[in-house]
Design a protein around this motif. Structure first.
Motif, mmCIF file in Angstrom:
data_model
loop_
_atom_site.group_PDB
_atom_site.id
_atom_site.type_symbol
_atom_site.label_atom_id
_atom_site.label_comp_id
_atom_site.label_asym_id
_atom_site.label_seq_id
_atom_site.Cartn_x
_atom_site.Cartn_y
_atom_site.Cartn_z
ATOM 1 N N ASP A 182 0.845 -1.193 0.000
ATOM 2 C CA ASP A 182 0.000 0.000 0.000
ATOM 3 C C ASP A 182 0.880 1.242 0.000
ATOM 4 O O ASP A 182 1.982 1.212 0.532
ATOM 5 C CB ASP A 182 -0.903 -0.004 1.234
ATOM 6 N N PRO A 183 0.393 2.346 -0.562
ATOM 7 C CA PRO A 183 -0.914 2.514 -1.204
ATOM 8 C C PRO A 183 -0.847 2.225 -2.691
ATOM 9 O O PRO A 183 0.218 2.207 -3.293
ATOM 10 C CB PRO A 183 -1.186 4.004 -0.974
ATOM 11 N N GLN A 184 -2.008 1.994 -3.300
ATOM 12 C CA GLN A 184 -2.071 1.966 -4.750
ATOM 13 C C GLN A 184 -1.877 3.384 -5.281
ATOM 14 O O GLN A 184 -2.265 4.354 -4.645
ATOM 15 C CB GLN A 184 -3.409 1.403 -5.229
ATOM 16 N N VAL A 185 -1.271 3.473 -6.460
ATOM 17 C CA VAL A 185 -1.011 4.773 -7.086
ATOM 18 C C VAL A 185 -1.593 4.755 -8.496
ATOM 19 O O VAL A 185 -0.893 4.456 -9.474
ATOM 20 C CB VAL A 185 0.494 5.095 -7.123
ATOM 21 N N PRO A 186 -2.878 5.061 -8.643
ATOM 22 C CA PRO A 186 -3.478 5.086 -9.986
ATOM 23 C C PRO A 186 -2.844 6.161 -10.858
ATOM 24 O O PRO A 186 -2.286 7.150 -10.357
ATOM 25 C CB PRO A 186 -4.953 5.414 -9.704
ATOM 26 N N ASN A 187 -2.955 5.985 -12.156
ATOM 27 C CA ASN A 187 -2.464 6.984 -13.101
ATOM 28 C C ASN A 187 -3.596 7.881 -13.596
ATOM 29 O O ASN A 187 -3.488 8.525 -14.630
ATOM 30 C CB ASN A 187 -1.787 6.288 -14.273
ATOM 31 N N PHE A 188 -4.680 7.922 -12.829
ATOM 32 C CA PHE A 188 -5.850 8.732 -13.132
ATOM 33 C C PHE A 188 -6.539 9.067 -11.816
ATOM 34 O O PHE A 188 -6.362 8.389 -10.802
ATOM 35 C CB PHE A 188 -6.810 7.976 -14.057
#
Length: 246
Positions: A165-171
């Motif tokens: 963690d954490p997730q890192v979205p590209n949006f």
């Protein structure tokens, strides 16, 4: 994390230089593992969730998780190389898309925009910001240049295991994301399509391709959140001055 990321960076550079017309993706995978052994590292991807190769090798419309095999690389192909290694108990994770000998204008534009989007995201990686600030910067730059961001696969925290963690979205997913704190290490990795953002997984159970057959590119750095500027652990060069955090 610094030694592991430094080793990953060196191996990615060497594998990138190995790419040329006429070699197979299996040879690329074998070369990568030979370099890992040379530096006393091991693949972080091999057997992770039963992944059957040492690195991810994704060609042209393949987005991520491509498998090395009998495919022969041709002049004009683009190859996304995603390398994760274990070294002294820590993970180094980095990726880059390269052209095989040369490429067309669209492919070069796609690679340039994807790489720049990575640095736009990194420029937001400082205390006081949230993960979504990274995500939004990537998305705005990519879409502002006429390309699209993959939704199904995202960046992530990284440390002693490949995905943390954490997730890192590209949006910007519209969610209230985690605040960035000094000491966090993130794998920031935009995956960008020349066409629509949709993807699908091939019958091998791993290789992700664009639904519309358009080209895709992938760039990644492991980044340390510090008290001031982000530190790019998988890059020996400093961040370009015009992208430094004020």
């Amino acid at each position: 994390m610094r030694p592991a990321c430094a080793v990953a960076s060196v191996i990615l550079n060497e594998v990138s230089a190995f790419i040329q017309p006429g070699i197979t993706t299996r040879e690329v995978d074998e070369f990568a593992v030979s370099r890992m052994k040379h530096y006393g590292a091991k693949s972080a991807f091999y057997n992770y969730r039963e992944f059957p190769r040492q690195i991810c090798i994704s060609v042209n419309d393949e987005v991520v998780h491509g498998l090395g095999g009998a495919r022969v690389l041709r002049f004009g192909d683009t190859v996304s190389l995603d390398i994760g290694i274990k070294y002294n108990g820590f993970i180094g994770d980095t990726a880059r898309t390269v052209a095989v000998g040369g490429c067309g204008v669209l492919a070069q534009q796609l690679m340039d925009v994807t790489e720049r989007a990575l640095y736009e995201g990194i420029a937001q990686a400082h205390p006081g910001n949230r993960v979504v600030d990274i995500s939004r910067a990537i998305q705005e730059y990519v879409e502002g240049n006429g390309f699209s961001v993959v939704r199904e696969f995202v960046g992530h925290g990284v440390g002693k295991t490949v995905h943390e963690d954490p997730q890192v979205p590209n949006f910007d997913d519209g969610k209230r994301s985690e605040r960035l704190r000094p000491g966090m290490t993130l794998a920031i990795e935009p995956m960008v399509n020349a066409g629509l953002p949709g993807v699908k997984i091939l019958n091998d159970g791993w290789t992700v391709v664009t639904q519309d057959g358009s080209l895709s590119a992938h760039f990644e750095h492991t980044v340390l959140i510090t008290e001031a500027e982000p530190e790019i652990l998988t890059c020996p060069e400093k961040m370009p001055s015009k992208l430094k955090v004020s």
